[in-house]
Scaffold this motif. Structure first.
Motif, PDB file in Angstrom:
ATOM      1  N   GLY A  15       0.818  -1.203   0.000  1.00 55.86           N
ATOM      2  CA  GLY A  15       0.000   0.000   0.000  1.00 55.86           C
ATOM      3  C   GLY A  15       0.848   1.247   0.000  1.00 55.86           C
ATOM      4  O   GLY A  15       2.084   1.187   0.050  1.00 55.86           O
ATOM      5  N   PRO A  27      -0.673   2.367  -7.509  1.00 52.24           N
ATOM      6  CA  PRO A  27      -1.438   1.112  -7.468  1.00 52.24           C
ATOM      7  C   PRO A  27      -1.518   0.435  -8.835  1.00 52.24           C
ATOM      8  O   PRO A  27      -1.271  -0.768  -8.961  1.00 52.24           O
ATOM      9  CB  PRO A  27      -2.822   1.557  -6.985  1.00 52.24           C
ATOM     10  N   ARG A  44      -3.001  -0.934  -2.140  1.00 52.52           N
ATOM     11  CA  ARG A  44      -4.041  -0.080  -1.575  1.00 52.52           C
ATOM     12  C   ARG A  44      -3.529   1.323  -1.245  1.00 52.52           C
ATOM     13  O   ARG A  44      -2.428   1.482  -0.720  1.00 52.52           O
ATOM     14  CB  ARG A  44      -4.580  -0.701  -0.274  1.00 52.52           C
ATOM     15  N   ARG A  45      -4.344   2.334  -1.520  1.00 52.21           N
ATOM     16  CA  ARG A  45      -4.053   3.691  -1.062  1.00 52.21           C
ATOM     17  C   ARG A  45      -4.547   3.844   0.380  1.00 52.21           C
ATOM     18  O   ARG A  45      -5.679   3.474   0.683  1.00 52.21           O
ATOM     19  CB  ARG A  45      -4.773   4.731  -1.924  1.00 52.21           C
TER      20      ARG A  45
END
Length: 290
Positions: A15, A27, A44-45
Motif C-alpha cells: 500500500g 497502485p 491499496r491507497r
C-alpha cells in the motif's frame, strides 16, 4: 514445484501511505507489473486526507498494516521522515538520506528503504543526458528533497544551493550533504534571484504543482533559457513549472521517470522479483495519456 509455478501462486499485498494521494498511479503500476510477473498483487491507497487523519496516525497505520499481513508499504508526503523512528532497520541509503519511501515487513521487522534517489538518478540520466551540473538550484529540502539532492550530487553536481520554506531544514540538509560529498559545494538559502541567474539547472522537490496544490514554486520570471528544469511532481505530469519552462525553451524532465524508477526498485524490494522497467515505464505513459 518450479519457480514459475511457485511464483504464480504468490500473492502480494502492499500500500501507499500519504496525504492527498487519490490520484497516485502507483497502485496501477504495481498491480499490472505483478500480473505480468504471474503474481496476485493488490496495492491499496491509505490516504490520510481521505480518512480525515493527521500524520500522527502513522504509528497506528503501520501496526494495522503489519497485523493485516501487508508485505510492505510505500510512504510519501508528509510521512517520509516521520516514519523513521517507527522502523527496526534502515538500508544504507535510507540511513544516509534520513528519509524512507519504502517499508518492507519481513521476519517480524520493519525495514526502511529509499528508492527515490535511485529513481531520480536513473530518470535524469535518461531524460537529460549531457545536462550541465555546474550550478544547480533545488527547491525543497524535505524527504523527497533529501533524496534528489543526493542523486544530483551523485551525478556530479559541482555546486548545489538548497531553498526551503523551513530555512533550518535546508541548512541542516546542506551540512549533511557537504559532509557526504566533500568535493562539491553545498549551501542553503541566500538570494533565490541571484542563485537562479547563475544556475545551469533547477530541481523542484516540493509538493507545489500537485493536483491538490496547483501553482508555481517560484516566480516564472526567474526561469531562463539556459536552464534545465527537473520536477519531481508527476500528477499532473505537466505541471505549471514544466509548462512555463518549456515555453521559454528550457530542457525539462517531468516527474514521470522518477515515479516509474522508484516504483521499479520498490517492486523488487516488496517481491524479490526483478521487474521489467521498460514495461513499467510504457504502462505509466499509457496511464498518463488516458
Amino acid at each position: 514445484m518450479s519457480a514459475a509455478t511457485h511464483r504464480s501462486r504468490r500473492s502480494i499485498l502492499v500500500g501507499l501511505i500519504g496525504s492527498g494521494i487519490g490520484g497516485s498511479l502507483s497502485p496501477a503500476m504495481h498491480e499490472e507489473e505483478a500480473r505480468q510477473q504471474g503474481l496476485a498483487g493488490v496495492y491499496r491507497r491509505i490516504d490520510l486526507e481521505a480518512l480525515g487523519l493527521p500524520p500522527s496516525a502513522l504509528p497506528d497505520l503501520l501496526t494495522a498494516a503489519e497485523r493485516m499481513g501487508f508485505d510492505g508499504l510505500n510512504i510519501t508526503y508528509p510521512c517520509k521522515q516521520a516514519v523513521i523512528p517507527l522502523l527496526d532497520e534502515l538500508s544504507e541509503d535510507a540511513q544516509a538520506l534520513g528519509a524512507v519511501n519504502t517499508v518492507r515487513f519481513q521476519d517480524g521487522k520493519r525495514i526502511g528503504h529509499n528508492t527515490d534517489w535511485s529513481g531520480f538518478k536513473r530518470s535524469f540520466e535518461q531524460g537529460l543526458p549531457g545536462a550541465s551540473l555546474e550550478r544547480v538550484v533545488q527547491l525543497g529540502a524535505g524527504g523527497a528533497g533529501a533524496a534528489v539532492a543526493h542523486a544530483a550530487l551523485s551525478l556530479g553536481a559541482a555546486r548545489l544551493t538548497l531553498f526551503d520554506v523551513d530555512e533550518a531544514r535546508a541548512a541542516s540538509l546542506a551540512v549533511e550533504l557537504q559532509r557526504r560529498f566533500p568535493a562539491a559545494r553545498v549551501e542553503a538559502g541566500g538570494s533565490l534571484d541571484s542563485a537562479m541567474r547563475e544556475a545551469t539547472g533547477l530541481i523542484h522537490a516540493t509538493p507545489t504543482g500537485m493536483a491538490k496544490l496547483p501553482g508555481m514554486p517560484l516566480p516564472a520570471e526567474l526561469l531562463h533559457r539556459a536552464l534545465w528544469v527537473a520536477d519531481v511532481v508527476y500528477f499532473p505530469i505537466r505541471t505549471a513549472l514544466i509548462e512555463a519552462a518549456e515555453r521559454i525553451g528550457c530542457r525539462t524532465l517531468t516527474g514521470g521517470g522518477m515515479a516509474v524508477y522508484q516504483a521499479v526498485d520498490a517492486f523488487r524490494i516488496f517481491t524479490g522479483v526483478e521487474p521489467d522497467a521498460e514495461r513499467m515505464f510504457a504502462h505509466l505513459q499509457a496511464l498518463l495519456a488516458q
